[in-house]
Design a protein around this motif. Structure first.
Motif, PDB file in Angstrom:
ATOM      1  N   ASP A 247       0.898  -7.092   1.410  1.00 52.72           N
ATOM      2  CA  ASP A 247       0.646  -6.580   0.224  1.00 52.72           C
ATOM      3  C   ASP A 247      -0.481  -5.645  -0.181  1.00 52.72           C
ATOM      4  N   THR A 248      -1.824  -5.834   0.499  1.00 57.39           N
ATOM      5  CA  THR A 248      -2.817  -5.069   0.162  1.00 57.39           C
ATOM      6  C   THR A 248      -2.411  -3.692   0.632  1.00 57.39           C
ATOM      7  N   LEU A 249      -1.835  -3.372   1.776  1.00 60.93           N
ATOM      8  CA  LEU A 249      -1.654  -1.884   2.364  1.00 60.93           C
ATOM      9  C   LEU A 249      -0.503  -1.451   1.468  1.00 60.93           C
ATOM     10  N   GLU A 250       0.347  -2.233   1.047  1.00 56.72           N
ATOM     11  CA  GLU A 250       1.698  -1.650   0.291  1.00 56.72           C
ATOM     12  C   GLU A 250       0.797  -1.187  -1.025  1.00 56.72           C
ATOM     13  N   GLU A 251      -0.110  -1.833  -1.566  1.00 51.58           N
ATOM     14  CA  GLU A 251      -0.675  -1.447  -2.879  1.00 51.58           C
ATOM     15  C   GLU A 251      -1.240  -0.194  -2.561  1.00 51.58           C
ATOM     16  N   LEU A 252      -2.189  -0.162  -1.562  1.00 51.66           N
ATOM     17  CA  LEU A 252      -3.132   0.869  -1.248  1.00 51.66           C
ATOM     18  C   LEU A 252      -2.301   2.330  -1.093  1.00 51.66           C
ATOM     19  N   TYR A 253      -1.331   2.027  -0.255  1.00 49.41           N
ATOM     20  CA  TYR A 253      -0.624   3.400   0.436  1.00 49.41           C
ATOM     21  C   TYR A 253       0.843   2.971   0.178  1.00 49.41           C
ATOM     22  N   PRO A 254       1.381   2.963  -0.868  1.00 46.38           N
ATOM     23  CA  PRO A 254       2.770   2.898  -1.101  1.00 46.38           C
ATOM     24  C   PRO A 254       3.760   4.092  -0.336  1.00 46.38           C
ATOM     25  N   LYS A 255       2.942   5.151  -0.044  1.00 45.64           N
ATOM     26  CA  LYS A 255       3.782   6.519   0.321  1.00 45.64           C
ATOM     27  C   LYS A 255       2.823   6.690   1.804  1.00 45.64           C
ATOM     28  N   THR A 256       3.678   6.848   2.899  1.00 46.37           N
ATOM     29  CA  THR A 256       3.210   7.023   4.288  1.00 46.37           C
ATOM     30  C   THR A 256       3.422   8.458   4.746  1.00 46.37           C
ATOM     31  N   PRO A 257       3.163   9.535   4.239  1.00 50.13           N
ATOM     32  CA  PRO A 257       3.355  10.838   5.163  1.00 50.13           C
ATOM     33  C   PRO A 257       2.853  10.934   6.274  1.00 50.13           C
ATOM     34  N   VAL A 258       3.632  11.461   7.412  1.00 52.09           N
ATOM     35  CA  VAL A 258       3.382  11.644   8.534  1.00 52.09           C
ATOM     36  C   VAL A 258       2.123  12.536   8.708  1.00 52.09           C
ATOM     37  N   PRO A 259       0.806  11.928   9.191  1.00 49.88           N
ATOM     38  CA  PRO A 259      -0.340  12.963   9.072  1.00 49.88           C
ATOM     39  C   PRO A 259      -0.132  14.225  10.199  1.00 49.88           C
TER      40      PRO A 259
ATOM     41  N   TRP B 105       7.589  -2.244  10.492  1.00 48.97           N
ATOM     42  CA  TRP B 105       6.788  -1.557  11.739  1.00 48.97           C
ATOM     43  C   TRP B 105       6.461  -0.233  11.450  1.00 48.97           C
ATOM     44  N   ASN B 106       7.401   0.684  11.197  1.00 45.93           N
ATOM     45  CA  ASN B 106       7.068   2.225  11.239  1.00 45.93           C
ATOM     46  C   ASN B 106       6.097   2.514   9.667  1.00 45.93           C
ATOM     47  N   LYS B 107       6.317   1.787   8.804  1.00 41.82           N
ATOM     48  CA  LYS B 107       5.255   2.139   7.653  1.00 41.82           C
ATOM     49  C   LYS B 107       3.881   1.475   7.831  1.00 41.82           C
ATOM     50  N   LEU B 108       4.046   0.370   8.480  1.00 42.73           N
ATOM     51  CA  LEU B 108       2.870  -0.624   8.487  1.00 42.73           C
ATOM     52  C   LEU B 108       1.802   0.170   9.444  1.00 42.73           C
ATOM     53  N   HIS B 109       2.201   0.685  10.537  1.00 40.31           N
ATOM     54  CA  HIS B 109       1.730   1.268  11.571  1.00 40.31           C
ATOM     55  C   HIS B 109       0.692   2.381  10.881  1.00 40.31           C
ATOM     56  N   LEU B 110       1.310   3.413  10.161  1.00 42.87           N
ATOM     57  CA  LEU B 110       0.791   4.448   9.422  1.00 42.87           C
ATOM     58  C   LEU B 110      -0.302   3.678   8.208  1.00 42.87           C
ATOM     59  N   GLN B 111      -0.099   2.901   7.507  1.00 35.60           N
ATOM     60  CA  GLN B 111      -0.908   2.251   6.542  1.00 35.60           C
ATOM     61  C   GLN B 111      -2.121   1.591   6.941  1.00 35.60           C
ATOM     62  N   ILE B 112      -1.879   1.015   8.427  1.00 37.86           N
ATOM     63  CA  ILE B 112      -3.141   0.493   9.109  1.00 37.86           C
ATOM     64  C   ILE B 112      -3.882   1.603   9.517  1.00 37.86           C
ATOM     65  N   ILE B 113      -3.552   2.889   9.766  1.00 39.63           N
ATOM     66  CA  ILE B 113      -4.271   3.750  10.241  1.00 39.63           C
ATOM     67  C   ILE B 113      -5.095   4.378   9.138  1.00 39.63           C
ATOM     68  N   PHE B 114      -4.326   4.670   7.780  1.00 42.48           N
ATOM     69  CA  PHE B 114      -4.928   5.245   6.779  1.00 42.48           C
ATOM     70  C   PHE B 114      -5.952   4.366   6.440  1.00 42.48           C
ATOM     71  N   TYR B 115      -5.925   2.872   6.266  1.00 42.47           N
ATOM     72  CA  TYR B 115      -6.639   1.985   5.866  1.00 42.47           C
ATOM     73  C   TYR B 115      -7.980   1.963   6.681  1.00 42.47           C
ATOM     74  N   GLY B 116      -7.791   2.211   8.147  1.00 42.54           N
ATOM     75  CA  GLY B 116      -9.012   2.088   8.994  1.00 42.54           C
ATOM     76  C   GLY B 116      -9.788   3.371   8.909  1.00 42.54           C
ATOM     77  N   ARG B 117      -9.285   4.433   8.474  1.00 43.82           N
ATOM     78  CA  ARG B 117     -10.001   5.567   8.326  1.00 43.82           C
ATOM     79  C   ARG B 117     -10.802   5.421   6.931  1.00 43.82           C
TER      80      ARG B 117
ATOM     81  N   ASP C 113     -14.677  -3.341   2.377  1.00 41.97           N
ATOM     82  CA  ASP C 113     -13.399  -3.558   3.237  1.00 41.97           C
ATOM     83  C   ASP C 113     -12.580  -4.798   2.790  1.00 41.97           C
ATOM     84  N   PRO C 114     -11.776  -4.483   2.062  1.00 46.72           N
ATOM     85  CA  PRO C 114     -11.215  -5.799   1.034  1.00 46.72           C
ATOM     86  C   PRO C 114     -10.397  -6.696   2.168  1.00 46.72           C
ATOM     87  N   ILE C 115      -9.861  -6.199   2.955  1.00 47.60           N
ATOM     88  CA  ILE C 115      -8.909  -7.124   3.841  1.00 47.60           C
ATOM     89  C   ILE C 115      -9.717  -7.847   4.968  1.00 47.60           C
ATOM     90  N   PHE C 116     -10.763  -7.416   5.451  1.00 46.72           N
ATOM     91  CA  PHE C 116     -11.910  -7.832   6.324  1.00 46.72           C
ATOM     92  C   PHE C 116     -12.639  -9.174   5.541  1.00 46.72           C
TER      93      PHE C 116
END
Length: 211
Positions: A12-24, A173-185, A198-201
């Motif tokens: 839910d948090t990642l979807e709110e922060l990164y609804p779109k996940t363009p390939v970097p 999976w495909n979207k989450l993997h990018l969302q987690i990368i964006f969040y980590g950065r 870091d709201p999730i942590f």
């Protein structure tokens, strides 16, 4: 929170922060994505995106790439690092794509992993981002965050991928993997990490971790 609730909070948090996940990584087809992902090993997406236009202006398909020598490729890609290995890999995989796959990038994970300089992570990125086949490529950001969030033991990349695939719905999976990368950065970097940002942590992070 239960493990299930933690996973849903992450989604839910990642979807709110990164609804779109363009390939970097800039690319126009599976082949240029494959080359870009290979170049991104131990480099930044920003650095790769500066080099690929120069390389692809000379060769954006395997048939043109094999016309270049390994040294010519190496000279172009030097700024992204590991150029001796990467130039040989790009030239070698291009030859195999022509010889064994009619110049096309295969959609099969095993076939991709048999190509020179293409490991499991690179192959997973290509099948997920080029062909929309569910995969969960684990890079340093995902490895770090899955451990920090107490969703994996951080033992190795293989275990982290296994845990991610077990916990998260396959269709995400495909979207989450990018969302987690964006969040980590943005919120949970390896260096200069501030827990208060870091709201999730703060909500689900492992209590014993050293900040």
């Amino acid at each position: 929170m239960t493990k299930k609730e933690k996973v849903q909070f992450v989604i839910d948090t990642l979807e709110e922060l990164y609804p779109k996940t363009p390939v970097p990584l800039d690319h126009k087809d599976p082949y240029t994505l494959l080359v870009a992902v290979l170049l991104s090993a131990q480099s930044t997406d920003k650095g790769v995106n500066k080099i690929t236009p120069i390389l692809f202006a000379k060769a954006d398909n395997p048939y043109d790439m094999v016309k270049l020598s390994v040294n010519e490729i190496r000279e172009i890609i030097k700024p992204v690092g590991l150029s001796p290995m990467k130039s040989k890999g790009i030239h070698g995989l291009s030859k195999i794509l022509i010889k064994e796959h009619n110049g096309e990038v295969p959609k099969d994970l095993d076939a991709l992993e048999k190509l020179p300089a293409v490991g499991h992570k690179t192959a997973s990125v290509v099948v997920s981002q080029a062909f929309n086949i569910p995969a969960f490529p684990v890079d340093t950001h995902i490895q770090r965050l899955m451990f920090r969030w107490n969703l994996s033991n951080g033992k190795n990349v293989k275990q982290t991928e296994k845990d991610a695939k077990r916990l998260f719905p396959k269709e995400l999976w495909n979207k989450l993997h990018l969302q987690i990368i964006f969040y980590g950065r943005e919120y949970s970097p390896a260096r200069g990490w501030k827990v208060e940002n870091d709201p999730i942590f703060k909500k689900i992070g492992r209590k014993s971790i050293k900040v």
